[in-house]
Design a protein around this motif. Structure first.
Motif, mmCIF file in Angstrom:
data_model
loop_
_atom_site.group_PDB
_atom_site.id
_atom_site.type_symbol
_atom_site.label_atom_id
_atom_site.label_comp_id
_atom_site.label_asym_id
_atom_site.label_seq_id
_atom_site.Cartn_x
_atom_site.Cartn_y
_atom_site.Cartn_z
ATOM 1 N N ASP A 125 0.865 -1.183 0.000
ATOM 2 C CA ASP A 125 0.000 0.000 0.000
ATOM 3 C C ASP A 125 0.900 1.230 0.000
ATOM 4 O O ASP A 125 1.418 1.642 1.040
ATOM 5 N N ASP B 232 0.507 4.358 -0.155
ATOM 6 C CA ASP B 232 0.104 5.556 0.587
ATOM 7 C C ASP B 232 0.189 5.376 2.096
ATOM 8 O O ASP B 232 0.026 6.346 2.843
ATOM 9 N N LYS B 233 0.418 4.147 2.541
ATOM 10 C CA LYS B 233 0.403 3.851 3.974
ATOM 11 C C LYS B 233 1.762 3.277 4.397
ATOM 12 O O LYS B 233 2.330 2.438 3.705
ATOM 13 N N ASN C 35 -0.306 8.285 4.943
ATOM 14 C CA ASN C 35 -0.794 7.724 6.201
ATOM 15 C C ASN C 35 0.381 7.111 6.955
ATOM 16 O O ASN C 35 0.862 6.030 6.601
ATOM 17 N N ARG D 68 0.324 6.075 9.993
ATOM 18 C CA ARG D 68 -0.210 5.146 11.000
ATOM 19 C C ARG D 68 0.199 5.603 12.410
ATOM 20 O O ARG D 68 -0.016 6.757 12.769
#
Length: 482
Positions: free
Chosen positions: A195, A197-198, A452, A454
């Motif tokens: 992913d 973007d994360k 992101n 997290r």
């Protein structure tokens, strides 16, 4: 998401505080927030000459430049009266940080351009490591250990060698080399990230270990202490090492627990014990040296090792020149390709760095940070925390936001309380044993366009807090409180 909201909160709260202060007459002019320069005097009012006390009128009248300064030798406490066109402008205090617009400019001129130069050079060196096969050999050697800490990274992956070089550069206090190695590691880890973007688990672990800033030779701290005439500039070296090591272990355990890493691995425990043993052995050696010996050792070790890294890379590339021929290139052309990639990376991360720094500039110049800092110091002082500790807290509070700002507070603490005072030494430990969290997140995640992050920010701030607590305990153990 968390970083974005925090960035918005800094901007909105600072702007609201500034506007409120303007309409409640707390500020006479807010121009300094937008256009002022760090350490410039702040305009606090303007009056007609006849409205001022007679002694000030007389002093201005006899002055050749129509200026009168009260308490000229007291840093930050002077009040300056400047007569110009029938009115007298009154300046008092010093600006804590560049204004929003100068900060936007200096983020390019003073931060990104030097960073691009470092990136270009060290990315060129790293390209040589790749084509020559040195990075592959290093990855194979370290894969058994990294497989336990970063279970999602394939065996012998090139990111292992980049992370190793980043940790080594931080360990030796080589900031100029650590960032290029770290950015290359993030880009390599991003290739494994499903992913895009994360942030991946591996990237979060790497960032948190990097944030702990395990340092062996705090060269810059020793230099600042020597400049302030400390009796033994290197006496904070051992406390800095211990504090940063505790922070590194805490980062590994906290993130490892979150990612469910197996801490019972024999190879992992053996490696950890080996690191502890090596650090203790080196510390014992350093403690056997006299003052001149310590200064000589700390001044030269990092530089010598950096030259060895560069030299060994070039020699290995020459020995493995056939690898370059197979890739239809030469050693120098490979260096140029890597340097060009480093330049592109620097250009890409500029908006992320600039956006974070201007927010921090607004936060500091609004006075909101100062109020929060004084509030925290007041709270701790009423909880029974010693004054020597609260005198050092501004460095700890500002360190995650601004390395230059916290450095200024550190130097001010040494000048105010003395370089050999508890507050002076503790300020140095705070400066050495933590990272500029928000800047690092902006640079590293910005280099791979991750939106992101997290739980990275929360973990890094928690590690910073652990380093602060450890720093206080270690400083008390070594230097004692009055």
């Amino acid at each position: 998401m968390v970083l974005s909201r925090f960035w918005l909160a800094i901007f909105v709260s600072s702007i609201a505080f500034i506007i409120m202060g303007l309409f409640t007459n707390k500020y006479y002019s807010i121009d300094y927030v937008l256009n002022g320069k760090q350490n410039e005097s702040i305009l606090i009012g303007e009056k007609y000459l006849s409205e001022l006390p007679q002694f000030i009128q007389d002093s201005i009248a006899v002055s050749s430049d129509k200026t009168f300064i009260v308490n000229p030798n007291v840093k930050g406490a002077d009040t300056t009266y400047v007569y110009n066109k029938q009115t007298v402008k009154i300046y008092s205090g010093l600006q804590q940080s560049d204004g929003l617009l100068p900060m936007a400019k200096s983020s390019l001129m003073d931060i990104i351009l030097p960073l691009i130069a470092y990136l270009a050079f060290f990315c060129g060196i790293m390209e040589l490591l790749i084509i020559s096969g040195a990075s592959e050999k290093l990855a194979k050697m370290l894969s058994p250990m990294f497989a336990k800490v970063f279970p999602s990274i394939p065996k012998n992956h090139e990111s292992i060698s980049y992370m190793t070089l980043n940790f080594a550069a931080n360990f030796l206090g080589l900031d100029s080399a650590a960032t290029p190695f770290g950015l290359k590691a993030m880009q390599s880890l991003q290739e494994l990230n499903e992913d895009k973007d994360k942030a991946s688990d591996a990237q979060i672990m790497f960032m948190c270990l990097h944030a702990a800033g395990l340092t062996l030779i705090p060269t810059s701290i020793i230099g600042y202490r020597a400049a302030e005439n400390a009796a033994n500039p290197a006496d904070v070296m051992l406390p800095c090492i211990i504090t940063s090591f505790v922070g590194t272990i805490a980062a590994f355990l906290l993130v490892g627990a979150k990612q469910r890493i197996n801490f019972k691995s024999i190879s992992l425990l053996a490696t950890l014990m080996g690191m502890i043993g090596g650090i203790i052995g080196l510390l014992f050696y350093v403690n056997t040296l006299d003052l001149i010996g310590k200064n000589y050792f700390t001044a030269n070790l990092s530089g010598v090792l950096l030259l060895l890294i560069i030299g060994s890379t070039l020699v290995f590339s020459f020995i493995k020149e056939k690898n370059f021929i197979e890739h239809k290139t030469t050693v120098f052309d490979t260096f140029i390709v890597g340097a060009n990639n480093g330049l592109k990376t620097g250009v890409m991360i500029f908006p992320y760095v600039m956006g974070m720094l201007v927010a921090i500039s607004l936060f500091r110049n609004s006075g909101l940070f100062e109020i929060i800092g004084h509030g925290i110091s007041f709270l701790f002082s009423h909880m029974g925390v010693a004054k020597e500790v609260t005198d050092s807290l501004p460095v700890a509070l500002l360190r995650p936001f601004s390395s230059g700002g916290s450095r200024g507070f550190m130097i001010d603490a040494m000048r105010t309380f003395g370089p050999d005072s508890f507050a002076g030494r503790l300020s140095c430990i705070f400066q050495c044993s933590a990272e500029t969290t928000f800047y690092v997140i902006a640079v590293y995640f910005g280099s791979v366009s991750i939106k992101n992050t997290r739980y990275t920010l929360g973990m890094m701030l928690l590690v910073d807090l652990i380093c602060v607590i450890t720093g206080v305990l270690v400083a008390t153990w070594f230097f004692g409180l009055k």
